[in-house]
Design a protein around this motif. Structure first.
Motif, PDB file in Angstrom:
ATOM      1  N   UNK A  59       0.822  -1.215   0.000  1.00 50.10           N
ATOM      2  CA  UNK A  59       0.000   0.000   0.000  1.00 50.10           C
ATOM      3  C   UNK A  59       0.855   1.263   0.000  1.00 50.10           C
ATOM      4  N   UNK A  60       2.009   1.188   0.631  1.00 56.61           N
ATOM      5  CA  UNK A  60       2.884   2.362   0.659  1.00 56.61           C
ATOM      6  C   UNK A  60       3.380   2.707  -0.742  1.00 56.61           C
ATOM      7  N   UNK A  61       3.338   1.728  -1.644  1.00 56.30           N
ATOM      8  CA  UNK A  61       3.822   1.959  -3.011  1.00 56.30           C
ATOM      9  C   UNK A  61       2.688   1.948  -4.015  1.00 56.30           C
ATOM     10  N   UNK A  62       1.507   2.383  -3.579  1.00 54.33           N
ATOM     11  CA  UNK A  62       0.345   2.220  -4.454  1.00 54.33           C
ATOM     12  C   UNK A  62       0.336   3.145  -5.660  1.00 54.33           C
ATOM     13  N   UNK A  63       1.379   3.970  -5.805  1.00 56.17           N
ATOM     14  CA  UNK A  63       1.446   4.823  -6.993  1.00 56.17           C
ATOM     15  C   UNK A  63       1.980   4.053  -8.205  1.00 56.17           C
ATOM     16  N   UNK A  64       2.485   2.844  -7.978  1.00 55.66           N
ATOM     17  CA  UNK A  64       2.852   1.965  -9.090  1.00 55.66           C
ATOM     18  C   UNK A  64       1.653   1.914 -10.037  1.00 55.66           C
ATOM     19  N   UNK A  65       1.896   2.025 -11.343  1.00 53.44           N
ATOM     20  CA  UNK A  65       0.770   2.252 -12.250  1.00 53.44           C
ATOM     21  C   UNK A  65      -0.269   1.137 -12.183  1.00 53.44           C
ATOM     22  N   UNK A  66      -1.501   1.552 -11.953  1.00 53.46           N
ATOM     23  CA  UNK A  66      -2.603   0.594 -11.918  1.00 53.46           C
ATOM     24  C   UNK A  66      -2.813  -0.065 -10.562  1.00 53.46           C
ATOM     25  N   UNK A  82      -5.871   1.206  -8.170  1.00 56.51           N
ATOM     26  CA  UNK A  82      -7.210   0.753  -8.571  1.00 56.51           C
ATOM     27  C   UNK A  82      -7.417  -0.720  -8.255  1.00 56.51           C
ATOM     28  N   UNK A  83      -6.420  -1.492  -8.616  1.00 55.26           N
ATOM     29  CA  UNK A  83      -6.526  -2.936  -8.386  1.00 55.26           C
ATOM     30  C   UNK A  83      -6.675  -3.244  -6.898  1.00 55.26           C
ATOM     31  N   UNK A  84      -5.936  -2.487  -6.079  1.00 54.99           N
ATOM     32  CA  UNK A  84      -6.015  -2.738  -4.640  1.00 54.99           C
ATOM     33  C   UNK A  84      -7.421  -2.423  -4.140  1.00 54.99           C
ATOM     34  N   UNK A  85      -7.963  -1.290  -4.623  1.00 54.70           N
ATOM     35  CA  UNK A  85      -9.311  -0.914  -4.196  1.00 54.70           C
ATOM     36  C   UNK A  85     -10.325  -1.990  -4.577  1.00 54.70           C
ATOM     37  N   UNK A  86     -10.158  -2.552  -5.760  1.00 53.35           N
ATOM     38  CA  UNK A  86     -11.112  -3.567  -6.220  1.00 53.35           C
ATOM     39  C   UNK A  86     -10.817  -4.947  -5.652  1.00 53.35           C
ATOM     40  N   UNK A  87      -9.532  -5.244  -5.515  1.00 53.35           N
ATOM     41  CA  UNK A  87      -9.145  -6.632  -5.244  1.00 53.35           C
ATOM     42  C   UNK A  87      -9.080  -7.039  -3.783  1.00 53.35           C
TER      43      UNK A  87
END
Ligand SMILES: Nc1ncnc2c1ncn2[C@@H]1O[C@H](COP(=O)(O)OP(=O)(O)O)[C@@H](O)[C@H]1O
Ligand SMILES: [Mg+2]
Length: 377
Positions: A93-100, A103-108
Motif C-alpha cells: 500500500x505504501x507503493x500504491x502509486x505503481x501504475x494501476x 485501482x486494483x487494490x481498491x477492487x481486489x
C-alpha cells in the motif's frame, strides 16, 4: 559549513545510494540476471554483509526498475503469518502509486476493506490496518498476491529474513506459503536469510515444501583491497584523507563485515577535519566513540535480561573471538556460573533472539560492538 557537517559518505541505512555504494558489481549482475530470467532466488549469508543493501541496489538498476514492480518486506519483526501479512500489506500500500496498483487494490482487497481509504487531495490510497484488522491473513495475503500478479509489469517481491517463517505460531506455514506463491505466474520471489542453517533447511531438504524452488545465491565480505580503495576515494572526494592502514585495521578487526566497516569509517570520517588525515593510531579513539554512542541503548538492553542471562553474556564476552564452550566444566568454574542445565535454558532464550550465535560447538555474542561493550562493563 552546514553541508560539511551533515555529509558523510559512509551510509549506515540499508539503502545506500549508488554514489556511496561499494562494489558488489558481480553480485548485482548475477541477481539482476536471475530476476530478468524469471528465477526465484534464495540469497543467504552471515548477517550484516549487505544482502538487503544488494537487493535495494538491484531494484534501483534501470533494467530492473523500469520493467518490474519491486517490493521488499522485512519479516524479521513478524512472529506469525498474520503479522507477516500486515507487513506485506503495508509495503504494498505504501507503493500504491505503481501504475494501476491503486485501482486494483481498491477492487481486489476485500478482506480488509475498512482499513482502506482514498485521499482525494493526493489521489492516493490510504491504508491503516494494524494486525488486529486482519482477521483472515491467508485470504488477505492471497488477495494481495493476486493483485500483484495481475499487474501489467511483472513484480519482484523480496522477503527479507525469510527464515523467520520457521518461528511462526501457525503450523505448516512453509507448505501454505509455497502453495500460495506457486500460484503466482507474474511474480518473482527473492528470499533472504541470515542464518544459513535454517535457510538451507528451507530450500535444500528434499522433504521441505520450498525444496528446489529457488536458485541459491550467497554473498561474502567485500574484498579488502576494493574496500580500502573505496574508503580512500570517499574521504578524498570530500576533501579529507585516511591512512589506508586504518581502513585495513577496521576491516581486520571485524573480519571485513560490511556493517562494521561502514560504522567505523563513518565515525572516522566524522572525526577528521576538512583538509586533514586520520591515522591508524586513531583507531582507539574511533572505536571508543562508537561504543560510547551505544552505551545508552546497550544499558537499556542489558537491564532487560535475567540475572542468569546477564552473567552468561558477560562470561561469553570475556572469552576469545571464536566463542565459548558454555557448558564445559572449565568455563563454568572460571566464571562461577552453572549448572549446565540453567546455562542451556539461558542460552536457548538468547539464541532465539539472536543475541548469541553458534560457532560450531562454541557460543558467540552476535553483535561484536555489544561484545566489546560487555567487556568494558
Ligand atoms: N555495498 C555496500 N556499500 C556500502 N555500504 C553497504 C553496502 N552493503 C551494505 N552496506 C551497509 O552495511 C549495512 C548492513 O548491510 P545489510 O544489507 O543490512 O546486511 P544484511 O541484510 O546482509 O544483514 C547496511 O546498513 C549498509 O549501511
Ligand atoms: Mg538484511
Amino acid at each position: 559549513m552546514m553541508e560539511n557537517a551533515i555529509k558523510n559518505p559512509f551510509i549506515l541505512t540499508p539503502y545506500v545510494p549508488e554514489k556511496y555504494f561499494c562494489d558488489r558489481d558481480e553480485e548485482t549482475a548475477l541477481l539482476c540476471k536471475h530476476i530478468l530470467n524469471g528465477r526465484n532466488v534464495a540469497l543467504f549469508s552471515e548477517r550484516r554483509l549487505g544482502k538487503t543493501g544488494l537487493i535495494r541496489h538491484c531494484f534501483e538498476q534501470p533494467r530492473i526498475k523500469n520493467h518490474f514492480n519491486c517490493f521488499l518486506v522485512d519479516i524479521y519483526p513478524a512472529g506469525s503469518l498474520k503479522e507477516m501479512t500486515a507487513l506485506f500489506a503495508k509495503e504494498v500500500f505504501a507503493n500504491n502509486t505503481v501504475s494501476g496498483l491503486g485501482d486494483f487494490l481498491l477492487k481486489g482487497i476485500k478482506s480488509i476493506r475498512p482499513s482502506i481509504g482514498y485521499n482525494e487531495l493526493t489521489s492516493t490510497i490510504t491504508f491503516s490496518a494494524g494486525i488486529g484488522d486482519i482477521p483472515e491473513p491467508e485470504k488477505t495475503l492471497e488477495e494481495i498476491l493476486a493483485v500483484l500478479d495481475s499487474l501489467k509489469k511483472p513484480t519482484v517481491v523480496a522477503i527479507d529474513e525469510f527464515q523467520r517463517i520457521r518461528d511462526f505460531s501457525e503450523k505448516n506455514t512453509e507448505a501454505y506459503l509455497r502453495t500460495a506463491f506457486q500460484k503466482c505466474k507474474n511474480i518473482i520471489f527473492i528470499y533472504t536469510g541470515s542464518i544459513s542453517h535454517s535457510i538451507n533447511n528451507i530450500f535444500k531438504s528434499p522433504d521441505k515444501p520450498f525444496y528446489n524452488s529457488a536458485v541459491m545465491m550467497t554473498i561474502s565480505v567485500i574484498d579488502k583491497i576494493v574496500y580500502r580503495e573505496f574508503a580512500k576515494r570517499m574521504f578524498r572526494s570530500l576533501g579529507k584523507d585516511i591512512d589506508e592502514a586504518l581502513v585495513d585495521r577496521c576491516y581486520d578487526y571485524f573480519s571485513g563485515v560490511t556493517w562494521y566497516n561502514q560504522l567505523l569509517l563513518n565515525e572516522a570520517f566524522a572525526q577528521t577535519d576538512k583538509g586533514g588525515i586520520i591515522l591508524e593510531t586513531d583507531f582507539d579513539s574511533v572505536y571508543d566513540a562508537i561504543i560510547a554512542q551505544q552505551d545508552f541503548s546497550y544499558r537499556e538492553l542489558f537491564s532487560r535480561f535475567s540475572e542468569k542471562q546477564k552473567s552468561l553474556l558477560l562470561a561469553i564476552a570475556k572469552e576469545g573471538k571464536e566463542g565459548a564452550a558454555v557448558t564445559s566444566k572449565e568455563f563454568m568454574l572460571k566464571h562461577g556460573i552453572g549448572p549446565a542445565s540453567s546455562i542451556q535454558t539461558a542460552c536457548s532464550a538468547l539464541k532465539k533472539n539472536y543475541f548469541i550465535t553458534d560457532n560450531g560447538n562454541l557460543k558467540q555474542i552476535s553483535d561484536l560492538i555489544f561484545r566489546d561493550w560487555l567487556r568494558k562493563y
